[in-house]
Design a protein around this motif. Structure first.
Motif, mmCIF file in Angstrom:
data_model
loop_
_atom_site.group_PDB
_atom_site.id
_atom_site.type_symbol
_atom_site.label_atom_id
_atom_site.label_comp_id
_atom_site.label_asym_id
_atom_site.label_seq_id
_atom_site.Cartn_x
_atom_site.Cartn_y
_atom_site.Cartn_z
ATOM 1 N N VAL A 28 18.324 9.577 -13.233
ATOM 2 C CA VAL A 28 19.050 10.050 -14.419
ATOM 3 C C VAL A 28 20.313 9.208 -14.529
ATOM 4 C CG1 VAL A 28 20.256 11.997 -15.497
ATOM 5 C CG2 VAL A 28 18.196 12.421 -14.134
ATOM 6 N N LEU A 29 20.578 8.698 -15.729
ATOM 7 C CA LEU A 29 21.822 7.941 -15.957
ATOM 8 C C LEU A 29 22.545 8.544 -17.151
ATOM 9 C CD1 LEU A 29 19.383 5.587 -15.400
ATOM 10 C CD2 LEU A 29 21.422 4.194 -15.203
ATOM 11 N N LEU A 30 23.831 8.813 -16.993
ATOM 12 C CA LEU A 30 24.627 9.333 -18.106
ATOM 13 C C LEU A 30 25.400 8.175 -18.732
ATOM 14 C CD1 LEU A 30 26.037 12.632 -16.487
ATOM 15 C CD2 LEU A 30 23.795 12.180 -17.497
ATOM 16 N N PRO A 31 25.130 7.895 -20.017
ATOM 17 C CA PRO A 31 25.736 6.710 -20.639
ATOM 18 C C PRO A 31 27.272 6.748 -20.708
ATOM 19 C CG PRO A 31 23.916 7.529 -21.975
ATOM 20 C CD PRO A 31 24.154 8.551 -20.906
ATOM 21 N N ASP A 32 27.875 7.945 -20.646
ATOM 22 C CA ASP A 32 29.347 8.021 -20.647
ATOM 23 C C ASP A 32 29.960 7.290 -19.460
ATOM 24 O OD1 ASP A 32 29.508 9.604 -22.831
ATOM 25 O OD2 ASP A 32 30.198 11.413 -21.791
ATOM 26 N N ASP A 33 29.230 7.279 -18.352
ATOM 27 C CA ASP A 33 29.752 6.633 -17.145
ATOM 28 C C ASP A 33 29.288 5.186 -17.119
ATOM 29 O OD1 ASP A 33 31.188 8.776 -15.993
ATOM 30 O OD2 ASP A 33 29.342 9.641 -15.203
ATOM 31 N N LEU A 34 30.200 4.302 -17.493
ATOM 32 C CA LEU A 34 29.876 2.876 -17.412
ATOM 33 C C LEU A 34 30.374 2.397 -16.054
ATOM 34 C CD1 LEU A 34 30.597 0.306 -20.232
ATOM 35 C CD2 LEU A 34 30.795 -0.268 -17.856
ATOM 36 N N ILE A 35 29.477 1.840 -15.269
ATOM 37 C CA ILE A 35 29.902 1.394 -13.931
ATOM 38 C C ILE A 35 29.713 -0.115 -13.836
ATOM 39 C CG2 ILE A 35 29.797 1.788 -11.456
ATOM 40 C CD1 ILE A 35 28.422 4.446 -11.989
ATOM 41 N N TRP A 36 30.857 -0.785 -13.702
ATOM 42 C CA TRP A 36 30.846 -2.245 -13.680
ATOM 43 C C TRP A 36 30.704 -2.730 -12.249
ATOM 44 C CZ3 TRP A 36 33.604 -6.344 -11.737
ATOM 45 C CH2 TRP A 36 33.309 -7.574 -12.314
ATOM 46 N N GLN A 86 23.387 0.430 -24.158
ATOM 47 C CA GLN A 86 22.785 -0.811 -23.668
ATOM 48 C C GLN A 86 23.133 -1.061 -22.196
ATOM 49 O OE1 GLN A 86 23.092 -4.165 -26.369
ATOM 50 N NE2 GLN A 86 22.860 -5.575 -24.650
ATOM 51 N N TYR A 87 24.364 -0.697 -21.798
ATOM 52 C CA TYR A 87 24.755 -0.912 -20.405
ATOM 53 C C TYR A 87 23.859 -0.118 -19.454
ATOM 54 C CZ TYR A 87 28.867 -3.339 -22.149
ATOM 55 O OH TYR A 87 29.697 -4.246 -22.776
ATOM 56 N N VAL A 88 23.566 1.155 -19.826
ATOM 57 C CA VAL A 88 22.742 1.960 -18.900
ATOM 58 C C VAL A 88 21.265 1.556 -18.958
ATOM 59 C CG1 VAL A 88 24.061 4.032 -18.333
ATOM 60 C CG2 VAL A 88 22.954 3.888 -20.530
ATOM 61 N N VAL A 89 20.797 1.171 -20.146
ATOM 62 C CA VAL A 89 19.391 0.734 -20.229
ATOM 63 C C VAL A 89 19.213 -0.537 -19.385
ATOM 64 C CG1 VAL A 89 17.625 -0.202 -21.786
ATOM 65 C CG2 VAL A 89 18.839 1.882 -22.410
ATOM 66 N N GLU A 90 20.163 -1.459 -19.481
ATOM 67 C CA GLU A 90 20.054 -2.683 -18.672
ATOM 68 C C GLU A 90 20.149 -2.355 -17.179
ATOM 69 O OE1 GLU A 90 22.867 -5.397 -20.462
ATOM 70 O OE2 GLU A 90 21.421 -5.935 -22.033
ATOM 71 N N ARG A 112 9.938 5.017 -11.188
ATOM 72 C CA ARG A 112 9.544 4.232 -12.356
ATOM 73 C C ARG A 112 10.274 4.647 -13.627
ATOM 74 N NH1 ARG A 112 3.570 4.405 -13.367
ATOM 75 N NH2 ARG A 112 3.844 6.647 -13.138
ATOM 76 N N THR A 113 10.800 5.884 -13.634
ATOM 77 C CA THR A 113 11.322 6.412 -14.893
ATOM 78 C C THR A 113 12.803 6.750 -14.794
ATOM 79 O OG1 THR A 113 9.160 7.356 -15.331
ATOM 80 C CG2 THR A 113 10.977 8.201 -16.638
ATOM 81 N N ALA A 114 13.544 6.348 -15.810
ATOM 82 C CA ALA A 114 14.962 6.733 -15.904
ATOM 83 C C ALA A 114 15.140 7.623 -17.121
ATOM 84 C CB ALA A 114 15.829 5.493 -16.042
ATOM 85 N N VAL A 115 15.798 8.759 -16.921
ATOM 86 C CA VAL A 115 16.051 9.714 -18.009
ATOM 87 C C VAL A 115 17.502 9.546 -18.460
ATOM 88 C CG1 VAL A 115 16.162 12.169 -18.577
ATOM 89 C CG2 VAL A 115 14.348 11.318 -17.080
ATOM 90 N N LEU A 116 17.681 9.361 -19.769
ATOM 91 C CA LEU A 116 19.027 9.178 -20.314
ATOM 92 C C LEU A 116 19.336 10.275 -21.329
ATOM 93 C CD1 LEU A 116 18.581 6.378 -19.029
ATOM 94 C CD2 LEU A 116 19.424 5.343 -21.098
ATOM 95 N N PRO A 117 20.120 11.268 -20.949
ATOM 96 C CA PRO A 117 20.466 12.315 -21.907
ATOM 97 C C PRO A 117 21.419 11.756 -22.968
ATOM 98 C CG PRO A 117 20.778 13.043 -19.630
ATOM 99 C CD PRO A 117 20.632 11.555 -19.609
ATOM 100 N N VAL A 118 21.004 11.815 -24.235
ATOM 101 C CA VAL A 118 21.828 11.246 -25.312
ATOM 102 C C VAL A 118 21.905 12.197 -26.512
ATOM 103 C CG1 VAL A 118 21.408 8.837 -24.670
ATOM 104 C CG2 VAL A 118 19.836 9.928 -26.244
ATOM 105 N N ALA A 119 21.766 13.503 -26.231
ATOM 106 C CA ALA A 119 21.709 14.435 -27.365
ATOM 107 C C ALA A 119 23.077 15.006 -27.755
ATOM 108 C CB ALA A 119 20.744 15.578 -27.039
ATOM 109 N N GLY A 120 24.112 14.681 -26.970
ATOM 110 C CA GLY A 120 25.423 15.315 -27.190
ATOM 111 C C GLY A 120 26.035 14.987 -28.552
ATOM 112 N N LEU A 121 26.950 15.833 -28.990
ATOM 113 C CA LEU A 121 27.573 15.658 -30.315
ATOM 114 C C LEU A 121 28.749 14.686 -30.295
ATOM 115 C CD1 LEU A 121 27.601 19.362 -31.568
ATOM 116 C CD2 LEU A 121 26.122 17.501 -32.355
#
Ligand code: G1P
Length: 304
Positions: free
Chosen positions: A129-137, A38-42, A4-13
């Motif tokens: 867990v999804l890392l937003p740096d990795d955009l996967i089309w 937005q890509y990872v949230v979607e 049910r839950t996705a964790v998105l680490p977004v604290a990096g500098l």
């Protein structure tokens, strides 16, 4: 078991993108016309997640604002009759789909530590867990990578990490899995793993199957993160905690279907913009002649 839950680490500098990241979080960098986040949230919503947890830090409130309603903007668009734009905005906060929560990572102690910060919100159940740096089309006809992994998890019930083959000289940029069976068959998606190493030098790498930023993990990983030592780069590494799961459960590498862009890297980020723009017919029409001109100017691939 449902995830049910996705964790998105977004604290990096986001130091690799300075100076823009001095005042704008890296996750807000646009790919075509939407920010990376937005890509990872979607992708999380597409995989049936009910909640997304942003593990954030100071100066990142704009990320939460992006998914909040914007009454002034919506009334202005309504007054203008800009229905299509209005619909796009409303899709960002889709009623009834899921909610966005946020927790803070107050010290930059690594990816493993960031995931641990979400423990209280995740609870005692498997999570993504999804890392937003990795955009996967993925093609429209193909499920998103997280969806593919949720389906694989229903089948296996063990932790999964997305993997792809990389050039063997590049292993020191990634977590790398040690597959039980060294011979990977074409089309084989699930690779049973007997170890994982964070950023090994090419000579020490157990394979060229690199971990890409999508994971499905069972909650026992939290205790391992809590008690884990600092690993590569002096940080608490998620890779090490997943490796520590191995005596008690199977862990699989999941070779996903999709094209991954490394948006944590300036070139990978430009590639994502170009590739996703070329998928839009109205943009392609003007971009292709421009790219042909550029190729002629620079003397083709490798020219200059
Ligand atoms: C992180 C992980 C690494 C993984 C990579 C994928 O590294 O620690 O295991 O391979 O993401 O993008 P980072 O890119 O944050 O250094």
């Amino acid at each position: 078991m449902t995830i049910r839950t996705a964790v998105l680490p977004v604290a990096g500098l986001g130091t690799r993108f300075l100076p823009i990241t001095k005042s704008l979080p890296k996750e807000m960098l646009p790919v075509v016309d939407a920010p990376l986040i937005q890509y990872v949230v979607e992708e999380a919503w597409s995989a049936g997640m009910e909640q997304v947890v942003l593990v954030s830090s100071r100066g990142k409130a704009i990320l939460e604002d992006h998914f909040d309603t914007s009454p002034e903007l919506e009334s202005a668009l309504e007054a203008k009759g800009a229905e299509a734009l209005l619909a796009t905005l409303r899709e960002l906060t889709p009623a009834g789909v899921g909610r966005i929560a946020s927790v803070r990572q107050s010290a930059p102690l690594g990816l493993g530590h960031a995931v641990l910060c979400a423990r209280a919100v995740v609870g005692n159940e498997p999570f993504a867990v999804l890392l937003p740096d990795d955009l996967i089309w993925t093609e429209e006809s193909t499920p998103t990578v997280l969806r593919q992994m949720v389906d694989a998890f229903q089948h296996k019930g063990s932790s999964l990490v997305a993997v792809m083959e990389v050039d063997p000289s590049q292993t020191d940029k990634y977590g790398v899995i040690d597959p039980v069976d060294r011979e990977i068959k074409p089309g084989e998606r699930l690779i049973q793993t007997q170890g994982l190493v964070e950023k090994p030098e090419p000579a020490q790498a157990p394979s060229n199957l690199a971990v890409i930023g999508r994971y499905i993990l069972t909650p026992d990983v939290f205790d391992l993160l809590e008690n884990g030592k600092r690993g590569a780069g002096g940080e608490i590494q998620l890779t090490d905690a997943i490796c520590a799961l191995l005596p008690s459960q199977s862990v699989y590498g999941y070779r996903f279907e999709g094209t991954r862009f490394d948006c944590g890297d300036k070139v990978g980020y430009q590639m994502a913009n170009l590739a996703l723009s070329l998928h839009r017919p109205e943009m392609r029409e003007r971009l292709l002649p421009f790219l042909q001109e550029q190729l002629a100017h620079w003397g083709g691939v490798g020219g200059g």
